[in-house]
Design a protein around this motif. Sequence first.
Motif, PDB file in Angstrom:
ATOM      1  N   ASP A   1       0.817  -1.212   0.000  1.00 17.61           N
ATOM      2  CA  ASP A   1       0.000   0.000   0.000  1.00 17.61           C
ATOM      3  C   ASP A   1       0.852   1.265   0.000  1.00 17.61           C
ATOM      4  OD1 ASP A   1      -2.277  -1.566  -0.019  1.00 17.61           O
ATOM      5  OD2 ASP A   1      -2.682  -1.330   2.129  1.00 17.61           O
ATOM      6  N   THR A   2       2.049   1.175   0.583  1.00 11.67           N
ATOM      7  CA  THR A   2       2.964   2.317   0.622  1.00 11.67           C
ATOM      8  C   THR A   2       3.566   2.579  -0.756  1.00 11.67           C
ATOM      9  OG1 THR A   2       3.502   1.885   2.937  1.00 11.67           O
ATOM     10  CG2 THR A   2       5.085   3.213   1.690  1.00 11.67           C
ATOM     11  N   ALA A   3       3.971   1.515  -1.439  1.00 18.34           N
ATOM     12  CA  ALA A   3       4.631   1.656  -2.740  1.00 18.34           C
ATOM     13  C   ALA A   3       4.590   0.325  -3.471  1.00 18.34           C
ATOM     14  CB  ALA A   3       6.088   2.055  -2.533  1.00 18.34           C
ATOM     15  N   HIS A   4       4.189   0.357  -4.735  1.00 12.62           N
ATOM     16  CA  HIS A   4       4.239  -0.859  -5.544  1.00 12.62           C
ATOM     17  C   HIS A   4       4.367  -0.502  -7.022  1.00 12.62           C
ATOM     18  CE1 HIS A   4      -0.121   0.033  -5.485  1.00 12.62           C
ATOM     19  NE2 HIS A   4      -0.085  -0.431  -6.727  1.00 12.62           N
ATOM     20  N   ILE A   5       4.778  -1.489  -7.789  1.00 16.74           N
ATOM     21  CA  ILE A   5       4.879  -1.331  -9.235  1.00 16.74           C
ATOM     22  C   ILE A   5       3.515  -1.674  -9.819  1.00 16.74           C
ATOM     23  CG2 ILE A   5       6.043  -2.141 -11.330  1.00 16.74           C
ATOM     24  CD1 ILE A   5       8.425  -2.931  -9.481  1.00 16.74           C
ATOM     25  N   GLU A   6       3.085  -0.855 -10.741  1.00 15.41           N
ATOM     26  CA  GLU A   6       1.773  -1.040 -11.371  1.00 15.41           C
ATOM     27  C   GLU A   6       1.603  -2.463 -11.904  1.00 15.41           C
ATOM     28  OE1 GLU A   6      -0.865   1.094 -14.877  1.00 15.41           O
ATOM     29  OE2 GLU A   6       0.903   2.095 -14.094  1.00 15.41           O
ATOM     30  N   ASN A   7       0.399  -2.988 -11.737  1.00 17.81           N
ATOM     31  CA  ASN A   7       0.007  -4.327 -12.198  1.00 17.81           C
ATOM     32  C   ASN A   7       0.675  -5.467 -11.436  1.00 17.81           C
ATOM     33  OD1 ASN A   7      -1.719  -3.265 -14.226  1.00 17.81           O
ATOM     34  ND2 ASN A   7       0.048  -2.935 -15.533  1.00 17.81           N
ATOM     35  N   SER A   8       1.184  -5.185 -10.241  1.00 20.22           N
ATOM     36  CA  SER A   8       1.767  -6.238  -9.411  1.00 20.22           C
ATOM     37  C   SER A   8       0.679  -7.043  -8.725  1.00 20.22           C
ATOM     38  CB  SER A   8       2.652  -5.634  -8.314  1.00 20.22           C
ATOM     39  OG  SER A   8       3.721  -4.935  -8.848  1.00 20.22           O
TER      40      SER A   8
ATOM     41  N   THR B   1      16.105   3.921  -9.744  1.00 18.32           N
ATOM     42  CA  THR B   1      16.666   3.895 -11.096  1.00 18.32           C
ATOM     43  C   THR B   1      15.640   3.929 -12.235  1.00 18.32           C
ATOM     44  OG1 THR B   1      16.773   1.490 -11.117  1.00 18.32           O
ATOM     45  CG2 THR B   1      18.727   2.652 -10.322  1.00 18.32           C
ATOM     46  N   ILE B   2      14.405   3.513 -11.965  1.00 13.13           N
ATOM     47  CA  ILE B   2      13.423   3.405 -13.049  1.00 13.13           C
ATOM     48  C   ILE B   2      12.268   4.397 -12.893  1.00 13.13           C
ATOM     49  CG2 ILE B   2      11.800   1.865 -14.261  1.00 13.13           C
ATOM     50  CD1 ILE B   2      14.810   1.096 -14.542  1.00 13.13           C
ATOM     51  N   ASP B   3      11.623   4.395 -11.735  1.00 14.64           N
ATOM     52  CA  ASP B   3      10.414   5.204 -11.545  1.00 14.64           C
ATOM     53  C   ASP B   3      10.453   5.940 -10.216  1.00 14.64           C
ATOM     54  OD1 ASP B   3       7.919   6.349 -11.432  1.00 14.64           O
ATOM     55  OD2 ASP B   3       6.820   4.481 -11.741  1.00 14.64           O
ATOM     56  N   PRO B   4      10.966   7.177 -10.218  1.00 17.74           N
ATOM     57  CA  PRO B   4      11.068   7.931  -8.971  1.00 17.74           C
ATOM     58  C   PRO B   4       9.709   8.319  -8.364  1.00 17.74           C
ATOM     59  CG  PRO B   4      11.752   9.289 -10.832  1.00 17.74           C
ATOM     60  CD  PRO B   4      11.521   7.898 -11.360  1.00 17.74           C
ATOM     61  N   THR B   5       8.608   8.088  -9.093  1.00 19.03           N
ATOM     62  CA  THR B   5       7.290   8.373  -8.515  1.00 19.03           C
ATOM     63  C   THR B   5       6.865   7.293  -7.536  1.00 19.03           C
ATOM     64  OG1 THR B   5       6.016   7.284 -10.263  1.00 19.03           O
ATOM     65  CG2 THR B   5       6.594   9.621 -10.616  1.00 19.03           C
ATOM     66  N   VAL B   6       7.545   6.135  -7.568  1.00 15.15           N
ATOM     67  CA  VAL B   6       7.260   5.071  -6.593  1.00 15.15           C
ATOM     68  C   VAL B   6       7.945   5.479  -5.287  1.00 15.15           C
ATOM     69  CG1 VAL B   6       7.614   2.642  -5.995  1.00 15.15           C
ATOM     70  CG2 VAL B   6       7.066   3.283  -8.354  1.00 15.15           C
ATOM     71  N   PRO B   7       7.164   5.681  -4.218  1.00 12.11           N
ATOM     72  CA  PRO B   7       7.760   6.152  -2.964  1.00 12.11           C
ATOM     73  C   PRO B   7       8.793   5.182  -2.396  1.00 12.11           C
ATOM     74  CG  PRO B   7       5.353   6.296  -2.888  1.00 12.11           C
ATOM     75  CD  PRO B   7       5.719   5.524  -4.117  1.00 12.11           C
ATOM     76  N   ARG B   8       9.809   5.753  -1.770  1.00 15.82           N
ATOM     77  CA  ARG B   8      10.798   4.953  -1.040  1.00 15.82           C
ATOM     78  C   ARG B   8      10.423   4.991   0.434  1.00 15.82           C
ATOM     79  NH1 ARG B   8      16.602   6.651  -2.109  1.00 15.82           N
ATOM     80  NH2 ARG B   8      17.002   4.600  -1.229  1.00 15.82           N
TER      81      ARG B   8
END
Length: 108
Positions: free
Chosen positions: A33-40, A100-107
């Motif tokens: 819920d905090t961060a995931h890659i789309e369609n996971s 490295t790929i998608d900085p919109t995905v929260p760390r």
Amino acid sequence: MLNPEITAQAAAELLKQPNAPVLVDVREKWEFDTAHIENSLLMPMGEVPARANNELDPDEPILVVCHHGARSLNVTMWLRQQGFENAQSLAGGIDAWSRTIDPTVPRY
């Protein structure tokens, strides 16, 4: 046999292909819920033994994701022992993906 780990860059390229791997996120729900890659597909590590044979195709490519890559590598090796030979772990996990790929995905 495929290398058990794949870099974020190589994974991003694979995900653009027509026969893209199934993304299996083995983190806990709060992490997803905090961060995931789309369609996971969320399949927490503890649920993998009960769900893998019902929800995953052993002939399809599978990309396993966690936070930093340790859980996903453990799950990848377990899946391979169960006949899912096309399973690979995202090296560095979603943290590497975000860096490295998608900085919109929260760390986190």
